[in-house]
Design a protein around this motif. Structure first.
Motif, PDB file in Angstrom:
ATOM      1  N   ALA A 146       0.840  -1.211   0.000  1.00 58.01           N
ATOM      2  CA  ALA A 146       0.000   0.000   0.000  1.00 58.01           C
ATOM      3  C   ALA A 146       0.873   1.259   0.000  1.00 58.01           C
ATOM      4  N   ILE A 147       1.916   1.247   0.830  1.00 58.42           N
ATOM      5  CA  ILE A 147       2.728   2.464   0.999  1.00 58.42           C
ATOM      6  C   ILE A 147       3.568   2.738  -0.254  1.00 58.42           C
ATOM      7  N   THR A 148       4.193   1.690  -0.796  1.00 60.71           N
ATOM      8  CA  THR A 148       4.985   1.917  -2.015  1.00 60.71           C
ATOM      9  C   THR A 148       4.056   2.285  -3.179  1.00 60.71           C
ATOM     10  N   GLY A 149       2.834   1.790  -3.138  1.00 62.13           N
ATOM     11  CA  GLY A 149       1.861   2.175  -4.171  1.00 62.13           C
ATOM     12  C   GLY A 149       1.500   3.642  -4.063  1.00 62.13           C
ATOM     13  N   SER A 150       1.289   4.114  -2.841  1.00 64.34           N
ATOM     14  CA  SER A 150       0.902   5.525  -2.663  1.00 64.34           C
ATOM     15  C   SER A 150       2.003   6.448  -3.180  1.00 64.34           C
ATOM     16  N   GLN A 151       3.244   6.063  -2.924  1.00 66.37           N
ATOM     17  CA  GLN A 151       4.381   6.889  -3.358  1.00 66.37           C
ATOM     18  C   GLN A 151       4.391   7.018  -4.888  1.00 66.37           C
ATOM     19  N   ARG A 152       4.131   5.914  -5.573  1.00 71.94           N
ATOM     20  CA  ARG A 152       4.175   5.945  -7.042  1.00 71.94           C
ATOM     21  C   ARG A 152       2.958   6.651  -7.631  1.00 71.94           C
ATOM     22  N   ILE A 153       1.795   6.443  -7.012  1.00 71.69           N
ATOM     23  CA  ILE A 153       0.582   7.103  -7.520  1.00 71.69           C
ATOM     24  C   ILE A 153       0.723   8.617  -7.428  1.00 71.69           C
ATOM     25  N   VAL A 154       1.262   9.073  -6.307  1.00 74.97           N
ATOM     26  CA  VAL A 154       1.431  10.521  -6.137  1.00 74.97           C
ATOM     27  C   VAL A 154       2.389  11.050  -7.207  1.00 74.97           C
ATOM     28  N   ASP A 155       3.457  10.317  -7.448  1.00 77.75           N
ATOM     29  CA  ASP A 155       4.413  10.747  -8.473  1.00 77.75           C
ATOM     30  C   ASP A 155       3.728  10.843  -9.844  1.00 77.75           C
ATOM     31  N   LEU A 156       2.857   9.885 -10.142  1.00 77.07           N
ATOM     32  CA  LEU A 156       2.162   9.907 -11.438  1.00 77.07           C
ATOM     33  C   LEU A 156       1.267  11.139 -11.557  1.00 77.07           C
ATOM     34  N   ILE A 157       0.657  11.527 -10.448  1.00 81.31           N
ATOM     35  CA  ILE A 157      -0.292  12.645 -10.502  1.00 81.31           C
ATOM     36  C   ILE A 157       0.430  13.993 -10.548  1.00 81.31           C
ATOM     37  N   VAL A 158       1.519  14.120  -9.792  1.00 84.00           N
ATOM     38  CA  VAL A 158       2.107  15.466  -9.666  1.00 84.00           C
ATOM     39  C   VAL A 158       3.227  15.747 -10.669  1.00 84.00           C
ATOM     40  N   ARG A 159       3.773  14.705 -11.277  1.00 81.30           N
ATOM     41  CA  ARG A 159       4.906  14.920 -12.197  1.00 81.30           C
ATOM     42  C   ARG A 159       4.471  15.791 -13.373  1.00 81.30           C
ATOM     43  N   GLU A 160       5.215  16.887 -13.585  1.00 84.02           N
ATOM     44  CA  GLU A 160       4.853  17.870 -14.622  1.00 84.02           C
ATOM     45  C   GLU A 160       4.690  17.216 -15.988  1.00 84.02           C
ATOM     46  N   ALA A 161       5.700  16.415 -16.353  1.00 85.82           N
ATOM     47  CA  ALA A 161       5.700  15.849 -17.702  1.00 85.82           C
ATOM     48  C   ALA A 161       4.713  14.692 -17.838  1.00 85.82           C
ATOM     49  N   GLY A 162       4.090  14.342 -16.738  1.00 84.52           N
ATOM     50  CA  GLY A 162       3.161  13.205 -16.790  1.00 84.52           C
ATOM     51  C   GLY A 162       3.926  11.921 -16.561  1.00 84.52           C
TER      52      GLY A 162
END
Ligand code: FAD
Length: 496
Positions: A358-374
């Motif tokens: 769950a925790i490693t998933g949350s870290q990656r999901i957030v990165d997908l949402i906030v990363r400028e380039a997508g």
């Protein structure tokens, strides 16, 4: 009334809260909805180094200092003097099956071949924790609120209408007459096995595709005896300050001790066990602990439980006729719709993998949402599929060789190699969106896992000891720490 958010997270377990707070720290307007009222009982209490190291990274990368206490037992005790939780120094296994000699205490195996201890930390201060989930989930929600997340409890999602923006009809407990429509650009399913959004978006139940099949019954109890093994001074840590696995002929009992005298206890059966019969009305009274745990076959466990009784909360047994869940095949994930790995699947309590996932998933999901380039959502989806496959393989292997304790311990060692390999990489390189948890997408890891699995299965089929040098060579392909190399089955912490 209609409110718009950048992101709505459905589910306020650890995965949901961590996702919501990281997004809020990056300036997103976030709402988090949960159908229950907190604090509430939940299982998934035993944390691990992957979970702790990832939380540490999130704490630093997002400047969320309040997460630091969750990463090391010493910090938790220092900062949360009122809170409970338990010290987890590692993984302890006792074989309670008939035919094993007991040590001088009469409780624990005398034979080193019937006991395995694997330290996961160097000291008590650096140890992982058992989380009393009612407490920790509330703690995480409080952080969310301080970061500006709008948290709604007693909130049920009724309907989801197609995106741009998503329109979600919710109903609030206590006010069933009034529904409300919320809208958002991105929806995150963090509702665990409920798969609230996944189901609405066409995902179907694919649990039968998993190899692992277990059932479980669990609760909290008090008054469990602390009984040290007769040779306690030789052990790498106090054996009960760990995730303790008591092995029986048809499954196992978990024991997680909390600092306030509570013990989380659960029985896992290979297959459906008596949980089916229980559904038909033959369930023992909640106070008959030994009957609920189905430990009559083990005089040592029965004796150990003789003075224990049910804790006030939750005050009854919960059970699951099929521990596993798996949602598959619906709408492809995108930047506007993402699901935590733990919403897509649960594998098993064996190896305590859920919180880390769950925790490693949350870290990656957030990165997908906030990363400028997508971010690369397709890569994330592929990672999660590979992780589920890796875990299902690792856990089902342990159950397939259940009858042979030596091979079961080897199957555990294979999982520990996978976990330590992840930990080594995570610590040396920090957060890497391209790294799957357990490095599950890496060919070298996949090949070594399959080869090690084949070596274990060959030994089972031929009814002979494992080819240990060949097995160790495969583990060495996965991680640097030497494993499966000690006759006494006692592993001190040698990493880092
Ligand atoms: C018997 C058992 C033992 C386990 N033991 C361990 C362990 O020792 N260690 C470990 O790491 N993992 C363990 N796990 C796995 C662990 O419980 C999960 O992986 C972990 O809780 C996942 O966290 P999460 O935040 O994704 O989901 P959850 O913790 O399941 O949280 C989901 C949230 O969604 C909410 N929700 C559900 N339906 C709705 C709805 N319709 N609307 C709104 N909200 C909703 C729920 O109320 C809940 O608060 C265990 C699992 C089981 C079944």
């Amino acid at each position: 009334m209609s409110a718009h958010f950048d992101v709505i997270v459905v589910g306020a377990g650890p995965g949901g809260s961590l996702t919501a707070m990281q997004l809020a720290r990056r300036g997103r307007q976030v709402a988090m909805l949960d159908k229950t009222q907190f604090p509430r009982f939940a299982v998934g209490e035993s944390s691990t180094p992957i979970a702790s190291r990832t939380l540490e990274q999130i704490s630093v990368d997002f400047g969320i200092d309040e997460l630091a206490p969750l990463t090391r037992w010493g910090k938790w005790r220092e900062s949360q003097t009122q809170a409970t939780g338990g010290l987890k120094r590692g993984f302890t296994y006792y074989d309670h099956r008939p035919g094993r000699n007991r040590d001088a205490t009469g409780l624990w195996p005398a034979d080193p071949a019937a006991r395995l201890l694997v330290a996961a930390s160097a000291s008590d201060a650096d140890g992982d924790s058992h989380w009393v989930r009612a407490e920790v989930d509330q703690y995480l929600v409080d952080i969310c609120r301080r970061q500006g997340v709008e948290v709604r409890f007693g909130c049920t999602v009724e309907q989801i209408q197609a995106e741009s923006p998503w329109r979600i009809t919710v109903r609030q407990a206590g006010d069933w007459s009034a529904s409300e429509t919320l809208s958002c650009d991105t929806l995150v399913d963090a509702s665990g096995r409920a798969g609230v959004i996944l189901r609405q978006l066409g995902y179907r139940d694919a649990v039968d595709a998993l190899r692992t099949q277990t059932s479980a019954r669990f609760t909290h109890i008090v008054n469990t005896a602390v009984a040290e093994a007769a040779d306690a001074d030789k052990l790498p840590y106090r054996a009960h300050e760990a995730a303790v696995h008591h092995l029986l002929h048809d499954g196992w009992v978990w024991e997680l001790r909390m600092s306030d005298g509570r013990t989380s206890i659960g029985r896992v059966w290979t297959g459906s066990g008596p949980t089916d019969a229980a559904a038909n009305g033959t369930r023992p009274s909640p106070h008959q602990l030994r009957d609920n745990l189905d430990v009559a076959s083990s005089p040592s466990l029965s004796a150990w439980l003789s003075s224990a009784r049910l804790a006030e909360s939750p005050g009854d047994w919960l059970q699951s006729a099929r521990v596993q869940h798996r949602w598959c095949g619906g709408r492809t994930m995108s930047r506007s719709f993402l699901a935590l790995p733990t919403s897509l699947a649960t594998i098993d309590p064996l190896h305590s993998t859920g919180l880390a996932h769950a925790i490693t998933g949350s870290q990656r999901i957030v990165d997908l949402i906030v990363r400028e380039a997508g971010g690369d959502v397709a890569r994330y989806a592929e990672q999660v599929e590979s992780e589920i496959e890796l875990l299902d393989r690792a856990v089902s292997l342990a159950y397939r060789v259940w009858a042979r304790c030596d091979l079961f311990f080897d199957a555990c060692m294979l999982y520990f190699a996978l976990a330590i390999g992840d930990e080594e990489d995570r610590i040396s390189k920090g957060f890497q969106p391209e790294r799957a948890t357990w490095r599950a997408t890496e060919l070298q890891v996949q090949q070594a896992q399959r080869a090690a699995e084949a070596i274990i299965m060959d030994a089972l089929k031929a009814d002979r000891p494992i080819d240990r040098p060949a097995f160790r060579r495969q583990l060495a392909e996965i991680c640097q720490v030497p494993l499966a190399c000690r006759d006494d089955n006692l592993y001190a912490y040698t990493f880092g």
